[in-house]
Design a protein around this motif. Structure first.
Motif, PDB file in Angstrom:
ATOM      1  N   ALA A 239      -0.313   0.514  18.454  1.00  0.00           N
ATOM      2  CA  ALA A 239      -1.377   1.341  19.034  1.00  0.00           C
ATOM      3  C   ALA A 239      -2.181   2.027  17.939  1.00  0.00           C
ATOM      4  CB  ALA A 239      -0.776   2.372  19.985  1.00  0.00           C
ATOM      5  N   GLN A 240      -1.497   2.503  16.916  1.00  0.00           N
ATOM      6  CA  GLN A 240      -2.189   3.159  15.806  1.00  0.00           C
ATOM      7  C   GLN A 240      -3.121   2.192  15.094  1.00  0.00           C
ATOM      8  OE1 GLN A 240      -1.668   6.791  14.272  1.00  0.00           O
ATOM      9  NE2 GLN A 240      -3.677   5.851  14.224  1.00  0.00           N
ATOM     10  N   TYR A 241      -2.689   0.948  14.936  1.00  0.00           N
ATOM     11  CA  TYR A 241      -3.533  -0.056  14.284  1.00  0.00           C
ATOM     12  C   TYR A 241      -4.792  -0.322  15.106  1.00  0.00           C
ATOM     13  CZ  TYR A 241      -5.008  -4.322  11.945  1.00  0.00           C
ATOM     14  OH  TYR A 241      -5.748  -5.262  11.261  1.00  0.00           O
ATOM     15  N   ILE A 242      -4.633  -0.509  16.395  1.00  0.00           N
ATOM     16  CA  ILE A 242      -5.794  -0.744  17.270  1.00  0.00           C
ATOM     17  C   ILE A 242      -6.750   0.440  17.204  1.00  0.00           C
ATOM     18  CG2 ILE A 242      -6.516  -1.008  19.680  1.00  0.00           C
ATOM     19  CD1 ILE A 242      -3.791  -2.385  20.181  1.00  0.00           C
ATOM     20  N   ARG A 243      -6.197   1.630  17.309  1.00  0.00           N
ATOM     21  CA  ARG A 243      -7.019   2.839  17.360  1.00  0.00           C
ATOM     22  C   ARG A 243      -7.772   3.047  16.056  1.00  0.00           C
ATOM     23  NH1 ARG A 243      -3.396   7.654  19.231  1.00  0.00           N
ATOM     24  NH2 ARG A 243      -3.308   8.075  16.996  1.00  0.00           N
TER      25      ARG A 243
ATOM     26  N   PHE B 224       1.955   6.576   9.526  1.00  0.00           N
ATOM     27  CA  PHE B 224       1.348   7.670   8.765  1.00  0.00           C
ATOM     28  C   PHE B 224       0.102   7.213   8.012  1.00  0.00           C
ATOM     29  CE2 PHE B 224       5.932   9.143   8.731  1.00  0.00           C
ATOM     30  CZ  PHE B 224       5.750   9.961   9.833  1.00  0.00           C
ATOM     31  N   SER B 225       0.023   5.932   7.708  1.00  0.00           N
ATOM     32  CA  SER B 225      -1.223   5.426   7.129  1.00  0.00           C
ATOM     33  C   SER B 225      -2.343   5.524   8.144  1.00  0.00           C
ATOM     34  CB  SER B 225      -1.032   3.975   6.670  1.00  0.00           C
ATOM     35  OG  SER B 225      -0.090   3.913   5.626  1.00  0.00           O
ATOM     36  N   GLY B 226      -2.008   5.305   9.413  1.00  0.00           N
ATOM     37  CA  GLY B 226      -3.007   5.471  10.460  1.00  0.00           C
ATOM     38  C   GLY B 226      -3.433   6.912  10.628  1.00  0.00           C
ATOM     39  N   GLU B 227      -2.470   7.822  10.612  1.00  0.00           N
ATOM     40  CA  GLU B 227      -2.806   9.238  10.732  1.00  0.00           C
ATOM     41  C   GLU B 227      -3.655   9.703   9.556  1.00  0.00           C
ATOM     42  OE1 GLU B 227       0.758  11.470  11.315  1.00  0.00           O
ATOM     43  OE2 GLU B 227       1.090  10.710  13.346  1.00  0.00           O
ATOM     44  N   ARG B 228      -3.332   9.222   8.353  1.00  0.00           N
ATOM     45  CA  ARG B 228      -4.129   9.609   7.194  1.00  0.00           C
ATOM     46  C   ARG B 228      -5.541   9.027   7.305  1.00  0.00           C
ATOM     47  NH1 ARG B 228      -3.067  11.581   1.943  1.00  0.00           N
ATOM     48  NH2 ARG B 228      -1.193  12.406   2.946  1.00  0.00           N
ATOM     49  N   GLY B 229      -5.636   7.790   7.792  1.00  0.00           N
ATOM     50  CA  GLY B 229      -6.953   7.183   7.965  1.00  0.00           C
ATOM     51  C   GLY B 229      -7.818   7.948   8.944  1.00  0.00           C
ATOM     52  N   GLU B 230      -7.239   8.433  10.021  1.00  0.00           N
ATOM     53  CA  GLU B 230      -8.018   9.215  10.980  1.00  0.00           C
ATOM     54  C   GLU B 230      -8.478  10.527  10.356  1.00  0.00           C
ATOM     55  OE1 GLU B 230      -6.456   7.775  15.312  1.00  0.00           O
ATOM     56  OE2 GLU B 230      -5.109   9.074  14.196  1.00  0.00           O
ATOM     57  N   TYR B 231      -7.610  11.130   9.564  1.00  0.00           N
ATOM     58  CA  TYR B 231      -8.016  12.337   8.841  1.00  0.00           C
ATOM     59  C   TYR B 231      -9.179  12.037   7.901  1.00  0.00           C
ATOM     60  CZ  TYR B 231      -7.988  15.859   5.173  1.00  0.00           C
ATOM     61  OH  TYR B 231      -8.374  16.797   4.259  1.00  0.00           O
ATOM     62  N   GLU B 232      -9.085  10.935   7.167  1.00  0.00           N
ATOM     63  CA  GLU B 232     -10.136  10.593   6.209  1.00  0.00           C
ATOM     64  C   GLU B 232     -11.465  10.328   6.907  1.00  0.00           C
ATOM     65  OE1 GLU B 232      -7.292   8.759   2.670  1.00  0.00           O
ATOM     66  OE2 GLU B 232      -7.935   7.489   4.345  1.00  0.00           O
TER      67      GLU B 232
ATOM     68  N   GLY C 215       0.807  -1.206   0.000  1.00  0.00           N
ATOM     69  CA  GLY C 215       0.000   0.000   0.000  1.00  0.00           C
ATOM     70  C   GLY C 215       0.841   1.257   0.000  1.00  0.00           C
ATOM     71  N   ARG C 216       0.160   2.384   0.138  1.00  0.00           N
ATOM     72  CA  ARG C 216       0.845   3.676   0.141  1.00  0.00           C
ATOM     73  C   ARG C 216       1.281   4.015   1.561  1.00  0.00           C
ATOM     74  NH1 ARG C 216      -0.951   9.146  -2.985  1.00  0.00           N
ATOM     75  NH2 ARG C 216      -0.020   7.899  -4.642  1.00  0.00           N
ATOM     76  N   HIS C 217       2.559   4.406   1.670  1.00  0.00           N
ATOM     77  CA  HIS C 217       3.107   4.834   2.953  1.00  0.00           C
ATOM     78  C   HIS C 217       3.959   6.073   2.712  1.00  0.00           C
ATOM     79  CE1 HIS C 217       1.593   1.229   4.903  1.00  0.00           C
ATOM     80  NE2 HIS C 217       2.043   0.546   3.874  1.00  0.00           N
ATOM     81  N   TRP C 218       4.356   6.758   3.795  1.00  0.00           N
ATOM     82  CA  TRP C 218       4.991   8.068   3.683  1.00  0.00           C
ATOM     83  C   TRP C 218       6.288   8.146   4.468  1.00  0.00           C
ATOM     84  CZ3 TRP C 218      -0.189   7.225   3.689  1.00  0.00           C
ATOM     85  CH2 TRP C 218      -0.960   7.869   2.711  1.00  0.00           C
ATOM     86  N   HIS C 219       7.194   8.957   3.934  1.00  0.00           N
ATOM     87  CA  HIS C 219       8.392   9.336   4.676  1.00  0.00           C
ATOM     88  C   HIS C 219       8.022  10.325   5.778  1.00  0.00           C
ATOM     89  CE1 HIS C 219      11.317   7.474   1.951  1.00  0.00           C
ATOM     90  NE2 HIS C 219      10.570   7.899   0.941  1.00  0.00           N
ATOM     91  N   ARG C 220       8.926  10.453   6.754  1.00  0.00           N
ATOM     92  CA  ARG C 220       8.670  11.424   7.831  1.00  0.00           C
ATOM     93  C   ARG C 220       8.678  12.854   7.298  1.00  0.00           C
ATOM     94  NH1 ARG C 220      12.419  10.821  12.984  1.00  0.00           N
ATOM     95  NH2 ARG C 220      14.046  11.024  11.399  1.00  0.00           N
ATOM     96  N   TYR C 221       9.723  13.200   6.579  1.00  0.00           N
ATOM     97  CA  TYR C 221       9.844  14.573   6.071  1.00  0.00           C
ATOM     98  C   TYR C 221      10.844  14.588   4.924  1.00  0.00           C
ATOM     99  CZ  TYR C 221      13.958  14.521   9.151  1.00  0.00           C
ATOM    100  OH  TYR C 221      15.141  14.187   9.769  1.00  0.00           O
TER     101      TYR C 221
ATOM    102  N   ARG D 224      -6.602   2.262   4.626  1.00  0.00           N
ATOM    103  CA  ARG D 224      -5.362   2.551   5.369  1.00  0.00           C
ATOM    104  C   ARG D 224      -5.127   1.484   6.436  1.00  0.00           C
ATOM    105  NH1 ARG D 224      -3.663   5.874   1.470  1.00  0.00           N
ATOM    106  NH2 ARG D 224      -5.051   7.654   1.243  1.00  0.00           N
ATOM    107  N   LEU D 225      -6.198   1.029   7.060  1.00  0.00           N
ATOM    108  CA  LEU D 225      -6.087  -0.028   8.060  1.00  0.00           C
ATOM    109  C   LEU D 225      -5.498  -1.284   7.431  1.00  0.00           C
ATOM    110  CD1 LEU D 225      -6.799  -0.775  11.037  1.00  0.00           C
ATOM    111  CD2 LEU D 225      -8.986  -1.603  10.155  1.00  0.00           C
ATOM    112  N   ARG D 226      -5.977  -1.611   6.246  1.00  0.00           N
ATOM    113  CA  ARG D 226      -5.445  -2.792   5.553  1.00  0.00           C
ATOM    114  C   ARG D 226      -3.984  -2.590   5.165  1.00  0.00           C
ATOM    115  NH1 ARG D 226     -10.739  -2.535   3.407  1.00  0.00           N
ATOM    116  NH2 ARG D 226     -10.014  -1.402   1.561  1.00  0.00           N
ATOM    117  N   ASP D 227      -3.614  -1.363   4.806  1.00  0.00           N
ATOM    118  CA  ASP D 227      -2.233  -1.099   4.430  1.00  0.00           C
ATOM    119  C   ASP D 227      -1.290  -1.300   5.615  1.00  0.00           C
ATOM    120  OD1 ASP D 227      -3.017  -0.535   1.874  1.00  0.00           O
ATOM    121  OD2 ASP D 227      -2.907   1.643   2.083  1.00  0.00           O
TER     122      ASP D 227
END
Length: 740
Positions: A711-715, A646-654, A608-614, A666-669
């Motif tokens: 923790a991000q996955y659970i949340r 970051f996939s978790g953070e993007r999922g929460e935004y979505e 899936g799609r994932h991101w660098h920190r910066y 994002r959860l699946r990723d």
């Protein structure tokens, strides 16, 4: 050794968690303790050549992490590269050994460690308990080793089965590398009551085998340790030293096995403050046997898991539910037993943190507590339904607050500061967790207000006032950071709400005033209107001076010595402004910044799609996959890879945009980055993996398992089920988004 370990780990990653080997027959308790009596045969004299090579720890890409649910057993084990890697005793900030594994030889032509052959690590139980089995193969032999801790005492039990595939008798040795009290260069080793014992000033370990040792030796790493002798002499020990140390000692004992008629043996590693206690602990575990300990160990975990809510309906099938359960178990295992609520970031020491004394003079790095990580762990446990554990995390934060009101960058599980830089988001995190827990008692409010006052009064060495922070969440730069500012604003609003509930609302005005002022100012500090990435405004990773349209340059670090214009460096930290209720999800600057981040930082992988920190991040392996290090002339370039969190953070935004299906994706990723043993990593390989050894989207040798990722996955799993982020501070959104 590192290259081989990574290669064999990748083999293990290709094997699905469901590809379990057939269960082993019961390990008989006929390993009578009386048969292990007596000192190892023919060992005498003191080993020369101390202190040995400098101590270093195993790579961080763990394939197993286990402990019992009981406080009576303050010991943890890790697995990596086909062997048991670090154990921890008496707490989770203190490694007690570096590795324990078998060496198999025919005594004539070869000697091989388990980590040298092909190996596959699997979970023994499908319903959550962290008990493991490693299946290994080498030159004419196969081996199966199982691992648990004794719920009644500080001991690790290893059930070892070795079989000859050719009919040739084998010799089987156990190799143990102690590192008591987190320091492997000051241990002493000697035989005592049939055990191979090691000690330093603070702790001791005892290695016992059910049928005793046929021969043994102790030596100094890289000088005359058992593996050096066995590998150089085709499987035979030419010396049998009885004692060594202080120094970096390694213990070796030959098990009474031949792979033909004697194929099974129980090995126990016991711990204590003194040698006699360690021997007594190991002997009692040996007497109880592996099967009894394993049953009690697994039942303890089943009892814990049965008290939690069922897995959320957002999880697609058995594999996703298994990862959800494994994530809960990983978080629960990460809590120290002597210091309740002290959850470490990871039971690992990545790259140079485990090998380079200039970077890590004392053992540390990830097996420490960060207030920021503890907030994520606490909210993850809340999402899982373990409210008591989240409360303990909050209590630990209150116990470890520093006298001036702030929380240290990180600390050992007993609260001793380790790294000492100031990160304002870490002083904000306890207020956010307290709001989630509705903690508004007098003591909690007193300490949280002390932290808030520290933030309000803070002034940097450069003369900048809060919310300027000496470090942002990536712990590398000072400046005005959108993610830090978001946490500080939300924390102050949450604190004011708690004060209202606790009868102190009349004293909250200054906190709300600061939060309001910072919200009005944050775009002026962090949004560039003339940067190179877009003609429209976008958020920067940070500004060094609060002037985002000025090309102020700074060095990124992590082997990137070129100075970067701050307008060129972006990250997705601004999403915290949305997750914490400060900005709406459809804010035009947020939307444009997302487009910039996706162009600059996103990588599409098979997972899936994932991101660098910066932009320009160098915190990761070298181009050929060699470990990260800094300030080494031979290490010129390192690349930070992509992070599943970051996939978790993007999922929460979505979810906040109403895009539930996207968030589910994002959860699946995140799930697709898990190892065969359901470990979620800090980083996965991007589009620059060290081909052909690894595949993009699989875990690197970064900290694995990482509690934040689990923790991000659970949340996110619970959030997708509910249709909104479970940790969303509604009181902040009511103030800034809904006219509250």
């Amino acid at each position: 050794m590192r290259t081989n370990s990574r290669r064999t780990f990748l083999r293990a990653a290709l094997v699905g968690a469901s590809a379990m080997a057939a269960p082993l027959p019961p390990a008989g308790v006929a390993h009578a303790a009386s048969r292990s009596a007596g000192a190892p045969a023919a060992s005498s004299g003191e080993a020369p050549g101390g202190p040995g090579a400098d101590a270093g720890f195993a790579p961080a890409d763990k394939t197993g992490f286990g402990t019992s649910r009981t406080k009576a057993s303050p010991v943890w084990f890790t697995l990596q590269g086909g062997r048991m890697s670090e154990t921890y005793f008496p707490d989770l900030s203190t490694p007690a050994s570096r590795q324990t594994q078998l060496v198999i030889t025919d005594g004539k032509t070869f000697a091989e460690r388990l980590s040298d052959g092909e190996h596959r690590t699997e979970l023994c139980a499908a319903d959550g308990p962290p008990s493991y089995r490693i299946t290994s193969r080498g030159t004419g032999w196969s081996a199966v080793t199982r691992y648990v801790t004794d719920p009644e005492r500080a001991a690790v039990l290893i059930d070892a089965e070795v079989r000859s595939e050719t009919g040739t008798p084998l010799r089987v040795f156990v190799l143990h590398d102690p590192s008591l009290s987190g320091e492997g260069n000051d241990d002493s080793a000697f035989p005592q009551d049939g055990a191979l014992v090691a000690k330093d000033r603070h702790a001791a370990s005892a290695l016992l085998a059910a049928d005793g040792f046929a021969e043994s030796t102790v030596g100094y790493l890289g000088v005359n340790d058992g593996w050096s002798e066995l590998s150089e002499n085709k499987g035979r020990l030419t010396h049998h030293y009885a004692t060594a140390g202080p120094g970096n000692v390694v213990q070796t004992g030959r098990l009474r096995m031949d792979g033909l008629t004697r194929t099974r043996q129980l090995v126990v590693l016991g711990f204590g403050e003194k040698p006699a206690e360690a021997v007594r602990t190991a002997r009692r575990s040996l007497r109880g046997g592996f099967e009894a300990a394993s049953r009690a160990y697994e039942q303890g975990w089943r009892d814990y898991l049965s008290g939690l809510p069922e897995a959320p309906g957002s999880l697609a099938g058995p594999a996703d539910r298994a990862l959800y359960t494994a994530s809960i178990v990983m978080l629960a295992s990460s809590e120290d037993k002597r210091n309740p609520g002290a959850f470490i970031a990871s039971p690992s020491m990545p790259w140079a943190f485990g090998t380079d004394r200039r970077i890590a003079p004392t053992t540390g790095s990830y097996h420490l507590v960060w207030a920021r990580d503890l907030y994520h762990i606490g909210t993850g446990l809340l999402a899982a339904g373990d409210y008591a554990a989240a409360d303990r995390a909050m209590d630990h934060l209150l116990r470890t607050q520093l006298s001036d009101g702030h929380w240290s960058q990180n600390h050992t599980v007993d609260g001793t500061p380790y790294w000492t830089n100031i990160q304002l988001d870490e002083t904000s995190a306890p207020m956010l967790l307290a709001w989630m827990l509705d903690r508004h008692d007098a003591r909690t409010l007193r300490q949280l207000r002390h932290g808030a006052d520290f933030i309000l009064k803070f002034k940097s060495e450069e003369g900048y006032k809060a919310p300027f922070s000496p470090q942002e969440r990536w712990e590398e730069q000072s400046g005005y950071s959108p993610s830090t500012i978001a946490s500080a604003i939300a924390a102050l609003v949450c604190l004011a709400d708690l004060m209202q509930r606790g009868g102190q609302g009349g004293e909250s005005a200054k906190y709300l005033a600061a939060a309001d002022e910072w919200r009005e100012s944050l775009d002026g500090w962090t949004v560039s209107t003339n940067g190179p990435h877009s003609s429209q405004p976008y958020y920067l990773r940070l500004t060094k001076d609060g002037r985002p349209d000025k090309g102020t340059a700074y060095e990124l670090g992590n082997n990137n010595e070129d100075e970067a214009d701050q307008r060129t460096v972006v990250d997705a930290g601004f999403l915290e402004l949305v997750r914490l209720g400060i900005k709406p999800a459809d804010d035009p600057v947020v939307r444009n910044s997302l487009a910039v981040v996706d162009r600059e930082l996103a990588v599409d992988t098979p997972a899936g799609r994932h991101w660098h920190r910066y932009s320009g991040d160098g915190y990761g392996e070298q181009p050929d996959g060699s470990p990260w290090a800094v300030d080494r002339p031979e290490v010129r370039t390192t690349y930070g890879r992509v992070w599943p969190i970051f996939s978790g953070e993007r999922g929460e935004y979505e979810l906040l945009r109403g895009e539930r299906e996207s968030a589910a994706g994002r959860l699946r990723d995140i799930a697709r980055t898990a190892s065969a043993t359901l470990m979620l990593p800090e980083q996965v390989w991007d589009d620059r993996p060290p081909v052909p050894r690894v595949e993009s989207g699989t875990g690197t040798a970064s900290a694995t398992p990482l509690a934040w990722t689990h923790a991000q996955y659970i949340r996110l799993a619970r959030s997708v089920e509910r249709g909104a982020p479970v940790e969303y501070p509604t009181v902040v959104a009511e103030r800034y988004l809904h006219g509250g």
